[in-house]
Design a protein around this motif. Structure first.
Motif, PDB file in Angstrom:
ATOM      1  N   UNK A  84    -111.151  58.724 -12.223  1.00 39.37           N
ATOM      2  CA  UNK A  84    -110.970  57.527 -13.041  1.00 39.37           C
ATOM      3  C   UNK A  84    -110.417  56.359 -12.213  1.00 39.37           C
ATOM      4  N   UNK A  85    -109.651  56.649 -11.200  1.00 39.84           N
ATOM      5  CA  UNK A  85    -109.122  55.574 -10.355  1.00 39.84           C
ATOM      6  C   UNK A  85    -110.241  54.818  -9.663  1.00 39.84           C
ATOM      7  N   UNK A  86    -111.262  55.540  -9.202  1.00 43.24           N
ATOM      8  CA  UNK A  86    -112.408  54.887  -8.568  1.00 43.24           C
ATOM      9  C   UNK A  86    -113.292  54.197  -9.610  1.00 43.24           C
ATOM     10  N   UNK A  87    -113.422  54.803 -10.776  1.00 44.55           N
ATOM     11  CA  UNK A  87    -114.250  54.203 -11.824  1.00 44.55           C
ATOM     12  C   UNK A  87    -113.668  52.867 -12.283  1.00 44.55           C
ATOM     13  N   UNK A  88    -112.345  52.764 -12.359  1.00 43.23           N
ATOM     14  CA  UNK A  88    -111.687  51.577 -12.889  1.00 43.23           C
ATOM     15  C   UNK A  88    -111.195  50.621 -11.806  1.00 43.23           C
ATOM     16  N   UNK A  89    -111.567  50.866 -10.567  1.00 48.11           N
ATOM     17  CA  UNK A  89    -111.141  49.980  -9.488  1.00 48.11           C
ATOM     18  C   UNK A  89    -111.605  48.546  -9.755  1.00 48.11           C
ATOM     19  N   UNK A  90    -110.726  47.594  -9.506  1.00 48.45           N
ATOM     20  CA  UNK A  90    -111.043  46.200  -9.843  1.00 48.45           C
ATOM     21  C   UNK A  90    -112.175  45.646  -8.986  1.00 48.45           C
ATOM     22  N   UNK A  91    -112.253  46.022  -7.717  1.00 50.57           N
ATOM     23  CA  UNK A  91    -113.211  45.429  -6.800  1.00 50.57           C
ATOM     24  C   UNK A  91    -114.574  46.124  -6.807  1.00 50.57           C
ATOM     25  N   UNK A  92    -114.579  47.447  -6.756  1.00 55.12           N
ATOM     26  CA  UNK A  92    -115.858  48.153  -6.651  1.00 55.12           C
ATOM     27  C   UNK A  92    -116.028  49.256  -7.696  1.00 55.12           C
ATOM     28  N   UNK A  93    -115.193  49.281  -8.728  1.00 54.55           N
ATOM     29  CA  UNK A  93    -115.306  50.304  -9.758  1.00 54.55           C
ATOM     30  C   UNK A  93    -116.583  50.163 -10.576  1.00 54.55           C
ATOM     31  N   UNK A  94    -117.050  51.279 -11.102  1.00 46.42           N
ATOM     32  CA  UNK A  94    -118.294  51.295 -11.871  1.00 46.42           C
ATOM     33  C   UNK A  94    -118.193  50.400 -13.101  1.00 46.42           C
ATOM     34  N   UNK A  95    -117.049  50.397 -13.761  1.00 47.36           N
ATOM     35  CA  UNK A  95    -116.897  49.627 -14.994  1.00 47.36           C
ATOM     36  C   UNK A  95    -117.043  48.138 -14.720  1.00 47.36           C
ATOM     37  N   UNK A  96    -116.284  47.608 -13.774  1.00 50.04           N
ATOM     38  CA  UNK A  96    -116.348  46.175 -13.485  1.00 50.04           C
ATOM     39  C   UNK A  96    -117.680  45.787 -12.864  1.00 50.04           C
ATOM     40  N   UNK A  97    -118.236  46.624 -12.012  1.00 51.94           N
ATOM     41  CA  UNK A  97    -119.531  46.324 -11.404  1.00 51.94           C
ATOM     42  C   UNK A  97    -120.623  46.226 -12.467  1.00 51.94           C
ATOM     43  N   UNK A 108    -101.480  61.913 -14.172  1.00 51.24           N
ATOM     44  CA  UNK A 108    -102.257  60.692 -14.359  1.00 51.24           C
ATOM     45  C   UNK A 108    -101.490  59.466 -13.885  1.00 51.24           C
ATOM     46  N   UNK A 109    -100.187  59.420 -14.189  1.00 52.39           N
ATOM     47  CA  UNK A 109     -99.377  58.277 -13.764  1.00 52.39           C
ATOM     48  C   UNK A 109     -99.231  58.260 -12.255  1.00 52.39           C
ATOM     49  N   UNK A 110     -99.012  59.412 -11.661  1.00 51.50           N
ATOM     50  CA  UNK A 110     -98.827  59.502 -10.216  1.00 51.50           C
ATOM     51  C   UNK A 110    -100.050  59.005  -9.460  1.00 51.50           C
ATOM     52  N   UNK A 111    -101.237  59.414  -9.898  1.00 57.49           N
ATOM     53  CA  UNK A 111    -102.464  59.074  -9.176  1.00 57.49           C
ATOM     54  C   UNK A 111    -102.931  57.663  -9.489  1.00 57.49           C
ATOM     55  N   UNK A 112    -102.916  57.282 -10.751  1.00 58.94           N
ATOM     56  CA  UNK A 112    -103.551  56.030 -11.163  1.00 58.94           C
ATOM     57  C   UNK A 112    -102.691  54.806 -10.883  1.00 58.94           C
ATOM     58  N   UNK A 113    -101.400  54.879 -11.159  1.00 60.55           N
ATOM     59  CA  UNK A 113    -100.580  53.665 -11.071  1.00 60.55           C
ATOM     60  C   UNK A 113     -99.318  53.832 -10.245  1.00 60.55           C
ATOM     61  N   UNK A 114     -98.881  55.059  -9.985  1.00 62.20           N
ATOM     62  CA  UNK A 114     -97.608  55.315  -9.314  1.00 62.20           C
ATOM     63  C   UNK A 114     -96.458  54.613 -10.035  1.00 62.20           C
ATOM     64  N   UNK A 115     -96.590  54.527 -11.368  1.00 59.68           N
ATOM     65  CA  UNK A 115     -95.553  53.896 -12.163  1.00 59.68           C
ATOM     66  C   UNK A 115     -95.673  52.390 -12.268  1.00 59.68           C
ATOM     67  N   UNK A 116     -96.608  51.781 -11.537  1.00 57.96           N
ATOM     68  CA  UNK A 116     -96.741  50.329 -11.499  1.00 57.96           C
ATOM     69  C   UNK A 116     -97.663  49.783 -12.569  1.00 57.96           C
ATOM     70  N   UNK A 117     -97.843  48.473 -12.524  1.00 64.30           N
ATOM     71  CA  UNK A 117     -97.163  47.528 -11.615  1.00 64.30           C
ATOM     72  C   UNK A 117     -95.652  47.450 -11.887  1.00 64.30           C
ATOM     73  N   UNK A 118     -94.899  47.469 -10.824  1.00 64.57           N
ATOM     74  CA  UNK A 118     -93.445  47.567 -10.963  1.00 64.57           C
ATOM     75  C   UNK A 118     -93.064  48.920 -11.534  1.00 64.57           C
ATOM     76  N   UNK A 119     -92.369  48.918 -12.663  1.00 68.88           N
ATOM     77  CA  UNK A 119     -92.013  50.153 -13.367  1.00 68.88           C
ATOM     78  C   UNK A 119     -92.659  50.217 -14.753  1.00 68.88           C
ATOM     79  N   UNK A 120     -93.685  49.412 -14.960  1.00 69.93           N
ATOM     80  CA  UNK A 120     -94.242  49.227 -16.301  1.00 69.93           C
ATOM     81  C   UNK A 120     -94.801  50.507 -16.886  1.00 69.93           C
ATOM     82  N   UNK A 121     -95.500  51.309 -16.078  1.00 71.48           N
ATOM     83  CA  UNK A 121     -96.206  52.484 -16.601  1.00 71.48           C
ATOM     84  C   UNK A 121     -95.494  53.800 -16.314  1.00 71.48           C
ATOM     85  N   UNK A 122     -94.222  53.745 -15.964  1.00 75.11           N
ATOM     86  CA  UNK A 122     -93.488  54.986 -15.722  1.00 75.11           C
ATOM     87  C   UNK A 122     -93.297  55.765 -17.017  1.00 75.11           C
ATOM     88  N   UNK A 123     -93.444  57.078 -16.929  1.00 79.95           N
ATOM     89  CA  UNK A 123     -93.068  57.975 -18.014  1.00 79.95           C
ATOM     90  C   UNK A 123     -91.776  58.693 -17.624  1.00 79.95           C
TER      91      UNK A 123
END
Length: 321
Positions: A150-163, A259-274
């Motif tokens: 999902x990290x590659x699918x949702x990548x802002x620059x070359x992800x399948x969704x944005x492309x 999911x948090x560790x791989x996708x966001x590492x808790x970021x941006x900042x601490x916004x997505x920390x569980x």
């Protein structure tokens, strides 16, 4: 012979010696030996579990009362200082909010979608095994691997969704799915719901197929509509599986980490920390093992209380059903 004579004869008959009495059955001794053998097989596993799980869990309570950094063997006791700091931390309460949203949200959404899919699969008469396999396949993929995909699918620059959106001329819809503070938690919720529904669906499907068809047929003969059959016949029969699935989903939701560790590492900042990621981050990333242990104790209490309350409510519903 008269009745009095028979009574006298029986009374005069000598008692049989102790050697002639039947011996007690050996079934009780065999049962005790069997239980002893079973306990002997269980003891090694219990020892390993006590050493590797129970003892460290109890030790974490002790560590939560210290200022240990996780590396230096020297540490001092700070009492409830770590707990006071946790309860006053905005970062911690943000992790609590995210955990509540992801835990409760994923539990409700997963169960609703899984039940709907199970109802559809139950009505299939052809290729049922194929569709069961397709529904269950995401559950076979580890959370780490699924999150990486999902990290590659949702990548802002070359992800399948944005492309794809850009190719369709919808550039304004191409978003930074994992970098937008207002969007990232909802994206995590979607990914979690997508990857954790396979087991839940199969449990519902197994319960649906155990509903006696005679009850459904009788309700239809009495003129009940499909909605009424589900409401008054099928739904009460699903009470046990609803309890199991909600309990498992809640526990999985409270401890979301991969999911948090791989996708966001808790970021941006601490916004997505569980809460689980917060414990990992402060305990191992910031070298505050005492503080992280205190957060782990709080998480344990949250999971314990929420699970007990949810189970009590759902068990009460089962009795009423």
């Amino acid at each position: 012979m008269s009745a009095a004579g028979r009574t006298t004869a029986v009374a005069a008959r000598p008692a049989s010696p102790a050697s002639d009495r039947p011996e007690p059955p050996v079934r009780g001794r065999a049962s005790r030996r069997r239980r002893t053998a079973m306990l002997l097989f269980i003891v090694p596993a219990l020892v390993f579990y006590a050493v590797l799980v129970i003892a460290p869990s109890l030790q974490s309570i002790q560590i939560s009362l210290t200022d240990w950094d996780g590396v230096n063997p020297a540490y001092g006791y700070v009492g409830l200082g770590n707990y006071e700091e946790i309860l006053g931390s905005e970062r911690f309460w943000n992790a609590v909010r995210n955990t509540m949203l992801l835990g409760l949200g994923s539990a409700l959404v997963i169960n609703a979608i899984s039940l709907a899919v199970a109802l559809l699969l139950d009505r299939l008469r052809h290729l049922q095994g194929l569709f069961r396999t397709a529904v269950y396949l995401p559950a076979l993929v580890s959370g780490f691997i699924a999150a990486t995909i999902w990290k590659y699918i949702l990548n802002f620059n070359f992800g399948v969704v944005n492309t794809t959106l850009q190719d369709l001329g919808l550039e304004s819809w191409a978003l930074d799915w994992l970098g937008d503070s207002d969007l990232v938690v909802w994206v995590l919720l979607f990914i979690i719901c997508f990857t954790l529904g396979g087991n839940t669906t199969l449990i519902y499907l197994a319960n649906l197929q155990s509903v006696p068809p005679e009850m459904i047929e009788a309700a239809r003969i009495d003129g009940a509509s499909g909605r009424q059959v589900f409401r008054y016949v099928t739904w009460p029969m699903l009470a046990g599986s609803v309890t199991v699935n909600l309990t498992l989903a809640l526990i999985a939701g409270w401890t979301i980490f991969d999911q948090v560790m791989v996708l966001t590492a808790g970021g941006p900042g601490f916004v997505s920390e569980t809460m689980a990621f917060f414990i990992y981050k402060v305990g191992f990333g910031e070298y505050r093992a005492g503080y992280g242990s205190a957060a782990a104790v709080v998480l344990f209490l949250v999971v314990l209380v929420s699970t007990v309350l949810a189970n009590r409510y759902m068990r009460g519903r089962e009795i009423q059903a």
